[in-house]
Design an enzyme around this catalytic site. Sequence first.
Site, short mmCIF file in Angstrom:
data_model
loop_
_atom_site.label_atom_id
_atom_site.label_comp_id
_atom_site.label_asym_id
_atom_site.label_seq_id
_atom_site.Cartn_x
_atom_site.Cartn_y
_atom_site.Cartn_z
N THR A 6 11.98 24.56 35.80
CA THR A 6 11.97 25.62 34.79
C THR A 6 11.54 25.03 33.46
OG1 THR A 6 13.28 27.26 33.60
CG2 THR A 6 14.50 25.37 34.44
N HIS A 48 26.55 18.11 42.83
CA HIS A 48 27.33 16.88 42.99
C HIS A 48 28.04 16.83 44.35
CE1 HIS A 48 28.92 13.16 41.76
NE2 HIS A 48 29.17 13.41 40.48
#
Lengths: 216, 443
Positions: free
Chosen positions: B364, B416
């Site tokens: 992005t 994560h």
Amino acid sequence: MDYASALELQRRLVTQRQQGAIDDQLLLVEHPHVVTLGRNGHRENLLASDEILERAGVAFHPTDRGGDITYHGPGQLVGYPILDLRQWKRDVGAYVRAIEETLIATLAGFGIAAGRIPKLTGVWVDGRKIAAIGVHISRWVTSHGFALNVSTDLSYFQYIVPCGLTKPVTSMAALGVRATLEEVGYVLAAHFGRVFDFELPLVAPALAGARKREPI
Amino acid sequence: MTDVVMPQMGESIVEGTLTKWLKKPGEHVERDEPLFEISTDKVDTEIPSPAAGTLSEVMVEEGKTVGINTVVARIEENGASAAATAPPAQAAAAPAAAPPAPAPVESAAAEPPPFVEAPAPPQPAVEEPAPAAEPAGPLSPLVRKLARENNIDLSRVKGTGAGGRITKQDVEGYMAQRPVAAAAAPAPSPATPAPAPRIAASPAAAPLAPTHPAKTRVEPLSTMRIKIAEHMVLSKRTSAHVTTIHRVDMTAVAKMRERNKAAFQANYGFNLTYLPFITRAVVVALRQFPLLNASLDGNNIIYHNEINIGIAVALENGLIVPVIRGADEKNVLGLQRAVVDLAARARSRQLKPDEVLGGTFSITNFGSFGSLVGTPIINQPQVAILGVGTVDKTPVVINDAIAIRSICHLSLSFDHRLIDGALADQFMSKVKQVLEGWTEEVQ
């Protein structure tokens, strides 16, 4: 967009819709001052002479929609749905009620409690007409549509007896709501999509105005 | 001889005013050619002729209001005047041949009941093998979608639309009832919000009380906005987002870009921007660290063999992430061409549905709107997204001297659950290394 151009555009889209070349469309436009007379309208509901109209800068245009006489002009959001009613409901009465529902819901979004008056097609607030409806149908494809007074200069209605009714008119601005045609157009398009079961890919692009973006 | 009748224009409409004959008696008319106009409550409708022939008789003059199915005219088929005396069987065949218009009714056959059902609309051929319990009547795409998404058996939903057709409101109403069926409190709790998100006031019978100027306005979300909202919250709920930010010296890329800018414009008609360089560096790094090009499925890692890069494109009132497929097979020119093409078609809403699917990693570019650093949200089911900040000339220290370099901040948000910080930073170091030491020709 002037009235004649909008009429021409609608005719083209109606033909394409009848041929199945395009999908259903919703046009949202604003016209310069014009008085239009429906096919079954009565010329005597035009109160002003041609000279007075001309001096006021108001055009006159007979047309093929339902309904009597009406006025369009700056500050009025005019909607022309080009729909194939066979894809929706084959019911012109339900179609007019659905247009009313779209307008009522839009006005509710701006805090205006509008409603219907039985037998008087259109949308009303406290006995005053805020939106007019007039429709033409050819092979189940709709044209013409509705006109919602957003910030219309209501004094122009003095030249006519709107829809042949001696009832007063009003506008969103007259009811204390400050909104641009663009804002109202967005809200209306969203409600239109809901009422007519569209997944709206088109959100009033004509009014939105494409903003230029940085290349990425 | 074919009878022409006042057609039924809707359930609530029992009569119409014949406003204009478009043909005169004795004139020839083609089948489906507009024959007359009717007016019903602010709606003018052109009625096509149900048959080809000569308009032999007009029974209802202009301005008269008549009930539906009233015979308003007769059309004599071409061929012979003898047709007038033709056996009735021949005439009876005519109505069936004219499906688009409400079929004429043989007036000879007794008096027509006041409410004759209009002929059923021609059914479109069933597109998909319908389940046995498919309800009658056409279903709108929206209703089908709603039913599919909510796992609703449409044969259990009662339709209230025209001809028993199922509307969106019917499905919503059914959905609203469904969960409470077990608890089935006899009276709905007053605290329960209304089931359907109906904003519209019901038709008011009388003029309403005066209104007050509004302090707010209520606007329904667009379908795109609803989808974006759902996706963003889903992603935040799904992944353990962490963002790491690296400062990248883009001077080598800036020089390469400067050298090729004019040639790009001249040869290909589009600009050369930083984005394809960054995409190229990401592809190289993804090859080295395939865990960043993976998805998590329960307790399994899915490694994607293709590298398909999603590029976020801002729209008027939303955003969409079209995908560059096989991004590892493209050079800077190919990537720039793909970016320009996808962005243009995204903005003109001409992307095909599969062009927004199958991405394995996303980029992005909020830098184009002036942002230095952002913390993007992962595009599920991917596990990482790269945010590109603006490229600015900045004083930096190199070998204990101050130099002016083109600096860009790249931020990587990663999941994560699957990726630890050490791996994420190795990946980013690779991206940084490719960009800072850029040597590859671009075309």
